[in-house]
Scaffold this motif. Structure first.
Motif, PDB file in Angstrom:
ATOM      1  N   LEU A 153       0.829  -1.193   0.000  1.00 48.70           N
ATOM      2  CA  LEU A 153       0.000   0.000   0.000  1.00 48.70           C
ATOM      3  C   LEU A 153       0.866   1.246   0.000  1.00 48.70           C
ATOM      4  CD1 LEU A 153      -3.053   0.896   0.404  1.00 48.70           C
ATOM      5  CD2 LEU A 153      -2.505   1.033   2.847  1.00 48.70           C
ATOM      6  N   THR A 154       0.486   2.210  -0.838  1.00 52.18           N
ATOM      7  CA  THR A 154       1.157   3.508  -0.849  1.00 52.18           C
ATOM      8  C   THR A 154       0.091   4.584  -0.720  1.00 52.18           C
ATOM      9  OG1 THR A 154       2.933   2.679  -2.264  1.00 52.18           O
ATOM     10  CG2 THR A 154       2.644   5.074  -2.140  1.00 52.18           C
ATOM     11  N   VAL A 155       0.316   5.527   0.184  1.00 49.40           N
ATOM     12  CA  VAL A 155      -0.651   6.596   0.407  1.00 49.40           C
ATOM     13  C   VAL A 155       0.087   7.938   0.397  1.00 49.40           C
ATOM     14  CG1 VAL A 155      -2.551   7.421   1.829  1.00 49.40           C
ATOM     15  CG2 VAL A 155      -1.888   5.001   1.937  1.00 49.40           C
ATOM     16  N   ALA A 156      -0.433   8.865  -0.387  1.00 45.52           N
ATOM     17  CA  ALA A 156       0.093  10.234  -0.416  1.00 45.52           C
ATOM     18  C   ALA A 156      -0.964  11.160   0.176  1.00 45.52           C
ATOM     19  CB  ALA A 156       0.422  10.643  -1.843  1.00 45.52           C
ATOM     20  N   PHE A 157      -0.600  11.885   1.226  1.00 41.61           N
ATOM     21  CA  PHE A 157      -1.549  12.741   1.937  1.00 41.61           C
ATOM     22  C   PHE A 157      -1.358  14.198   1.509  1.00 41.61           C
ATOM     23  CE2 PHE A 157      -0.782   9.058   4.634  1.00 41.61           C
ATOM     24  CZ  PHE A 157      -2.080   8.656   4.933  1.00 41.61           C
ATOM     25  N   SER A 158      -2.477  14.889   1.364  1.00 37.88           N
ATOM     26  CA  SER A 158      -2.409  16.293   0.932  1.00 37.88           C
ATOM     27  C   SER A 158      -3.609  17.054   1.479  1.00 37.88           C
ATOM     28  CB  SER A 158      -2.392  16.372  -0.596  1.00 37.88           C
ATOM     29  OG  SER A 158      -3.578  15.809  -1.137  1.00 37.88           O
ATOM     30  N   LYS A 159      -3.554  18.370   1.366  1.00 31.98           N
ATOM     31  CA  LYS A 159      -4.680  19.217   1.766  1.00 31.98           C
ATOM     32  C   LYS A 159      -4.727  20.414   0.847  1.00 31.98           C
ATOM     33  CE  LYS A 159      -1.965  21.584   5.367  1.00 31.98           C
ATOM     34  NZ  LYS A 159      -1.894  21.934   6.799  1.00 31.98           N
ATOM     35  N   ASP A 160      -5.941  20.927   0.654  1.00 33.73           N
ATOM     36  CA  ASP A 160      -6.148  22.134  -0.140  1.00 33.73           C
ATOM     37  C   ASP A 160      -7.437  22.787   0.349  1.00 33.73           C
ATOM     38  OD1 ASP A 160      -8.265  20.672  -1.244  1.00 33.73           O
ATOM     39  OD2 ASP A 160      -7.117  20.065  -3.007  1.00 33.73           O
ATOM     40  N   ALA A 161      -7.901  23.750  -0.401  1.00 35.52           N
ATOM     41  CA  ALA A 161      -9.093  24.479   0.013  1.00 35.52           C
ATOM     42  C   ALA A 161     -10.325  23.578   0.112  1.00 35.52           C
ATOM     43  CB  ALA A 161      -9.355  25.628  -0.965  1.00 35.52           C
ATOM     44  N   ALA A 162     -10.319  22.461  -0.616  1.00 36.62           N
ATOM     45  CA  ALA A 162     -11.465  21.540  -0.616  1.00 36.62           C
ATOM     46  C   ALA A 162     -11.426  20.566   0.546  1.00 36.62           C
ATOM     47  CB  ALA A 162     -11.518  20.778  -1.937  1.00 36.62           C
ATOM     48  N   GLY A 163     -10.298  20.492   1.259  1.00 44.46           N
ATOM     49  CA  GLY A 163     -10.240  19.598   2.405  1.00 44.46           C
ATOM     50  C   GLY A 163      -8.957  18.795   2.477  1.00 44.46           C
ATOM     51  N   TYR A 164      -9.036  17.660   3.142  1.00 48.62           N
ATOM     52  CA  TYR A 164      -7.906  16.769   3.368  1.00 48.62           C
ATOM     53  C   TYR A 164      -8.082  15.536   2.488  1.00 48.62           C
ATOM     54  CZ  TYR A 164      -7.160  19.729   7.455  1.00 48.62           C
ATOM     55  OH  TYR A 164      -6.940  20.806   8.272  1.00 48.62           O
ATOM     56  N   HIS A 165      -6.979  15.046   1.912  1.00 45.71           N
ATOM     57  CA  HIS A 165      -7.079  13.990   0.903  1.00 45.71           C
ATOM     58  C   HIS A 165      -6.022  12.915   1.122  1.00 45.71           C
ATOM     59  CE1 HIS A 165      -9.559  16.913  -1.284  1.00 45.71           C
ATOM     60  NE2 HIS A 165      -8.595  17.787  -1.025  1.00 45.71           N
ATOM     61  N   ALA A 166      -6.344  11.719   0.610  1.00 43.56           N
ATOM     62  CA  ALA A 166      -5.384  10.613   0.598  1.00 43.56           C
ATOM     63  C   ALA A 166      -5.458   9.949  -0.773  1.00 43.56           C
ATOM     64  CB  ALA A 166      -5.700   9.609   1.688  1.00 43.56           C
ATOM     65  N   GLN A 167      -4.342   9.930  -1.470  1.00 45.83           N
ATOM     66  CA  GLN A 167      -4.255   9.198  -2.737  1.00 45.83           C
ATOM     67  C   GLN A 167      -3.724   7.804  -2.426  1.00 45.83           C
ATOM     68  OE1 GLN A 167      -2.800  10.981  -6.631  1.00 45.83           O
ATOM     69  NE2 GLN A 167      -1.120   9.546  -6.198  1.00 45.83           N
ATOM     70  N   ILE A 168      -4.555   6.799  -2.672  1.00 46.70           N
ATOM     71  CA  ILE A 168      -4.281   5.436  -2.210  1.00 46.70           C
ATOM     72  C   ILE A 168      -3.986   4.539  -3.401  1.00 46.70           C
ATOM     73  CG2 ILE A 168      -5.183   3.481  -0.902  1.00 46.70           C
ATOM     74  CD1 ILE A 168      -7.235   5.530   0.312  1.00 46.70           C
ATOM     75  N   THR A 169      -2.818   3.936  -3.401  1.00 45.96           N
ATOM     76  CA  THR A 169      -2.462   2.934  -4.408  1.00 45.96           C
ATOM     77  C   THR A 169      -2.465   1.565  -3.732  1.00 45.96           C
ATOM     78  OG1 THR A 169      -1.095   4.529  -5.602  1.00 45.96           O
ATOM     79  CG2 THR A 169      -0.755   2.188  -6.088  1.00 45.96           C
ATOM     80  N   GLU A 170      -3.379   0.704  -4.190  1.00 48.94           N
ATOM     81  CA  GLU A 170      -3.567  -0.600  -3.569  1.00 48.94           C
ATOM     82  C   GLU A 170      -2.559  -1.618  -4.110  1.00 48.94           C
ATOM     83  OE1 GLU A 170      -5.649  -1.020  -1.168  1.00 48.94           O
ATOM     84  OE2 GLU A 170      -7.296   0.414  -1.385  1.00 48.94           O
ATOM     85  N   SER A 171      -2.602  -2.823  -3.537  1.00 46.45           N
ATOM     86  CA  SER A 171      -1.662  -3.867  -3.930  1.00 46.45           C
ATOM     87  C   SER A 171      -1.827  -4.302  -5.376  1.00 46.45           C
ATOM     88  CB  SER A 171      -1.826  -5.084  -3.006  1.00 46.45           C
ATOM     89  OG  SER A 171      -3.160  -5.577  -3.061  1.00 46.45           O
ATOM     90  N   ASP A 172      -3.044  -4.109  -5.942  1.00 48.38           N
ATOM     91  CA  ASP A 172      -3.257  -4.492  -7.341  1.00 48.38           C
ATOM     92  C   ASP A 172      -2.899  -3.374  -8.315  1.00 48.38           C
ATOM     93  OD1 ASP A 172      -5.278  -2.691  -6.888  1.00 48.38           O
ATOM     94  OD2 ASP A 172      -6.930  -4.043  -7.396  1.00 48.38           O
ATOM     95  N   GLY A 173      -2.369  -2.266  -7.781  1.00 53.02           N
ATOM     96  CA  GLY A 173      -1.952  -1.161  -8.630  1.00 53.02           C
ATOM     97  C   GLY A 173      -2.998  -0.096  -8.853  1.00 53.02           C
ATOM     98  N   THR A 174      -4.229  -0.324  -8.457  1.00 56.03           N
ATOM     99  CA  THR A 174      -5.272   0.690  -8.638  1.00 56.03           C
ATOM    100  C   THR A 174      -5.021   1.864  -7.705  1.00 56.03           C
ATOM    101  OG1 THR A 174      -6.703  -0.409  -7.032  1.00 56.03           O
ATOM    102  CG2 THR A 174      -6.980  -1.007  -9.362  1.00 56.03           C
ATOM    103  N   THR A 175      -5.304   3.059  -8.203  1.00 51.78           N
ATOM    104  CA  THR A 175      -5.103   4.281  -7.424  1.00 51.78           C
ATOM    105  C   THR A 175      -6.401   5.069  -7.372  1.00 51.78           C
ATOM    106  OG1 THR A 175      -2.760   4.423  -8.001  1.00 51.78           O
ATOM    107  CG2 THR A 175      -3.827   6.453  -7.269  1.00 51.78           C
ATOM    108  N   THR A 176      -6.786   5.501  -6.161  1.00 51.40           N
ATOM    109  CA  THR A 176      -7.974   6.339  -5.998  1.00 51.40           C
ATOM    110  C   THR A 176      -7.615   7.519  -5.100  1.00 51.40           C
ATOM    111  OG1 THR A 176      -8.689   4.976  -4.126  1.00 51.40           O
ATOM    112  CG2 THR A 176      -9.642   4.465  -6.275  1.00 51.40           C
ATOM    113  N   MET A 177      -8.273   8.644  -5.349  1.00 48.02           N
ATOM    114  CA  MET A 177      -8.127   9.812  -4.499  1.00 48.02           C
ATOM    115  C   MET A 177      -9.344   9.883  -3.584  1.00 48.02           C
ATOM    116  SD  MET A 177      -6.348  12.471  -3.572  1.00 48.02           S
ATOM    117  CE  MET A 177      -5.253  13.057  -4.871  1.00 48.02           C
ATOM    118  N   ARG A 178      -9.117   9.882  -2.278  1.00 42.93           N
ATOM    119  CA  ARG A 178     -10.199   9.928  -1.306  1.00 42.93           C
ATOM    120  C   ARG A 178     -10.124  11.220  -0.498  1.00 42.93           C
ATOM    121  NH1 ARG A 178     -13.877   5.945  -2.607  1.00 42.93           N
ATOM    122  NH2 ARG A 178     -12.797   3.977  -3.043  1.00 42.93           N
ATOM    123  N   ARG A 179     -11.270  11.850  -0.311  1.00 42.18           N
ATOM    124  CA  ARG A 179     -11.337  13.027   0.550  1.00 42.18           C
ATOM    125  C   ARG A 179     -11.752  12.583   1.952  1.00 42.18           C
ATOM    126  NH1 ARG A 179     -15.008  16.628   2.569  1.00 42.18           N
ATOM    127  NH2 ARG A 179     -16.743  15.489   1.619  1.00 42.18           N
TER     128      ARG A 179
END
Length: 641
Positions: free
Chosen positions: A75-101
């Protein structure tokens, strides 16, 4: 036959109306309470109760979302924040990547967890959390490698916030799960544990404050509160226990504050998966089951003798929490308390002020959960390292003296207290034996069940552990406990009755259909369903049907739990409703593809109804979700022969 009294519709568990908060006064929010209860409100601000669930803001989020990353093998997670809120970009073991607020935040210390809305209304608690003491990201389950679709993956049913967590992190919560669409429309009066989570909805109390007239509404006291102002210590213990216990809820969300515990929940026993044989905590059990074992509980001590309910902090520092009672001054509230000086080397045999001199370290040993959260055992036990070689349970002495053995610790204690009467028989040795030799342990389990000197939870656990070893003599010996004053014991005594002759079992349990406590009624219902009775008098049939409907609604509130569908499947088989059983086990594996017991039952049912070819197709489907699983592969080989 019972099959006609309880039709197949029972197995579908369609919910029916039950008493909810909207039938009583309205929730008004904690802000409304502050005007009159300023000191309590100020204490509550910033407490773990208030911060149990919050919106994500700069004031509530303590983690570093400023471009930080977390990575492990899967698992790889990149954490960030901006005017819209707090976010986590999640790359799963199968390679899929999603951005979650980040939808919302749970807790504050020693860790903080973040919730994502994975589909409208569905909240999931993420497994990568923030250690608020060490200031780092870490994974709650670092040794697990869970692909997307696994039931234990962070997006799976066991990490669902709506079902598993929200009711203890919110006020006036209703889950509102729709089994047809597998979706949630959950609501709450307030996120976080507010004033009304403990005292009850406040609109009628405000009316009383404004008019001075006693409130005349069924279910509330004269001051307009459902948690009555005259509640005794037991009432408040049960109110706290609603969240501070490992239990199964009967309702859909928060029961109205003031509801007796055993009308709202089934408390988990001291079973080997949750507790060590001597009753020490193993898994996270949230205090109540431990506290019920203690002499403090037996002598009237309540949560609020040690904890301030508004700050959620201890009432004093260090040993002063204990010496407010355990001292030469004593405490007139507890007249049976021995008068002695306990905060002295003559008692604890350690250097004053050292870790070994802290009462909690000897009498409340901790277990660490969620990686960093050390929780204290609340059974307040006298250290018994002499039991460790028999029970395998940890002992407080070698928790600190890790270079020593339990045998060494037992010798030290015997040298310090040569004439102690605290080293006698303990239920832990019997519970440990029952794990390897249930039949051999049966006589001693019966003694514990009948011993009024034991805690109710230990006695109830003894009856639970009798299990398959119980015989007709066991059933008859425990039958008197079906009429005990304790609802915990009445409910527990139902299980051994399965060993009685069918008609005797039915007669023993029949009166429990009118028990005043829901726990007892709902414990009796599934056992009575199995009774081989051809017909019932109309009066009893009506009572039977009413309790069955109550049990039905309770199960209907947990249709988002895969394990509920195992119960439904088993009940359907009892009623010879094979299509309903297949449907229930199919829903179980849809929710949790790794639920092996449900797959096994599906294979067997398909084999009996549609033959080996259909069963083999189910095995292949099961193996896709559970590659190489030995039991499934054995079934496949058997079907192909």
């Amino acid at each position: 036959m019972l099959k006609t009294i309880f039709p197949a519709a029972l197995i579908l568990c369609l919910s029916a109306p039950v008493l909810r908060a909207q039938d009583l006064p309205d929730y008004v929010g904690s802000g409304q309470c502050a005007a009159c209860h300023e000191a309590e409100s100020q204490s509550w601000q910033g407490s773990h109760h208030q911060l149990a669930w919050t919106e994500p803001t700069a004031d509530t989020v303590v983690a570093d979302f400023d471009g930080t990353r977390f990575q492990n093998d899967d698992l790889t997670v990149a954490f960030s924040k901006d005017a819209a809120g707090y976010h986590a970009q999640i790359t799963e073991s199968d390679g899929t990547t999603t951005m979650r607020r980040v939808h919302s935040v749970a807790g504050i210390e020693p860790l903080q967890q973040y919730l994502f809305e994975t589909e409208p209304g569905r909240l999931q608690s993420f497994d990568v959390v923030w250690d608020s003491e060490e200031k780092r990201w870490y994974h709650l389950y670092p040794d697990q490698s869970l692909p997307v679709g696994d039931g234990l993956h962070w997006a799976g049913p066991y990490k669902n916030w709506n079902a598993r967590c929200a009711e203890c992190h919110a006020t006036g919560y209703e889950k509102n799960y729709d089994p047809a669409t597998r979706s949630y429309a959950s609501t709450q009066a307030e996120i976080g544990v507010g004033c009304e989570a403990c005292h009850g909805p406040g609109s009628a109390h405000i009316d009383w404050a404004e008019t001075g007239k006693p409130v005349e509404i069924p279910g509330v006291d004269a001051f307009g509160l459902t948690m009555r102002s005259t509640a005794d210590s037991e009432g408040w213990i049960q109110q706290c226990a609603g969240c501070h216990s490992r239990r199964e809820a009967f309702g859909d969300g928060n029961p109205v504050p003031g509801t007796p515990y055993h009308d709202a929940y089934r408390l988990m026993m001291l079973t080997p998966d949750l507790y060590f044989p001597d009753g020490q905590i193993r898994e996270e059990v949230y205090v109540y089951g431990s506290f019920l074992q203690s002499k403090m509980y037996a002598n009237g001590v309540s949560c609020m003798n040690c904890h301030n309910p508004h700050t959620a902090q201890l009432v004093a520092e260090g040993n002063a929490v204990c010496t407010q009672c355990h001292s030469e001054a004593g405490n007139t509230e507890f007249p049976s308390l021995p008068i002695a000086d306990y905060d002295t080397p003559e008692h604890h045999f350690h250097e004053p002020g050292s870790e070994g001199a802290q009462c909690k370290n000897c009498h409340m040993p901790t277990q660490t959960y969620m990686g960093v959260d050390a929780r204290a055992d609340h059974s307040f036990r006298i250290p018994r390292p002499d039991l460790t070689p028999i029970t395998g349970a940890p002992d407080a002495c070698t928790n600190c003296h890790q270079d020593q053995t339990p045998e060494w610790a037992a010798q030290q204690i015997e040298a310090w207290y040569p004439d102690s009467d605290k080293r006698g028989p303990h239920f832990g040795t019997v519970f440990a034996q029952s794990a390897v030799d249930p039949a051999g342990a049966l006589p001693d389990l019966l003694k514990i069940a009948g011993d009024e000197g034991q805690s109710d939870i230990a006695r109830a656990t003894a009856m639970y552990l009798m299990g398959a070893a119980a015989d007709q003599q066991t059933a008859r010996a425990t039958a008197p406990l079906l009429r005990d004053d304790s609802p915990l014991l009445r409910a527990a005594a139902i299980r051994p009755q399965r060993a009685a002759p069918p008609q005797e079992q039915f007669q023993n349990l029949l009166d429990l259909l009118s028990d005043p406590i829901r726990l007892v009624r709902l414990s009796a219902a599934p056992d009575l369903l199995r009774a081989p009775v051809a017909s019932l008098p109309p009066r009893i049939a009506e009572r039977f049907g009413r309790v069955a409907g109550e049990w039905q609604r309770s199960l209907g509130n947990r249709l988002d739990f895969p394990e509920t569908h195992l119960v439904l499947g088993g009940t359907a088989l009892t009623m010879r409703n094979t299509p309903a059983a297949i449907g229930a086990f199919r829903e179980a594996v849809t929710q949790d593809p790794q639920l092996l017991d449900a797959w096994v039952m599906l294979v067997r049912l398909e084999a009996s109804v549609n033959g080996a070819e259909a069963a083999n197709a189910v095995v292949e489907e099961a193996l896709q979700a559970n590659p190489g699983q030995p039991d499934l592969m054995a079934m496949q080989r058997e079907l192909q022969q």
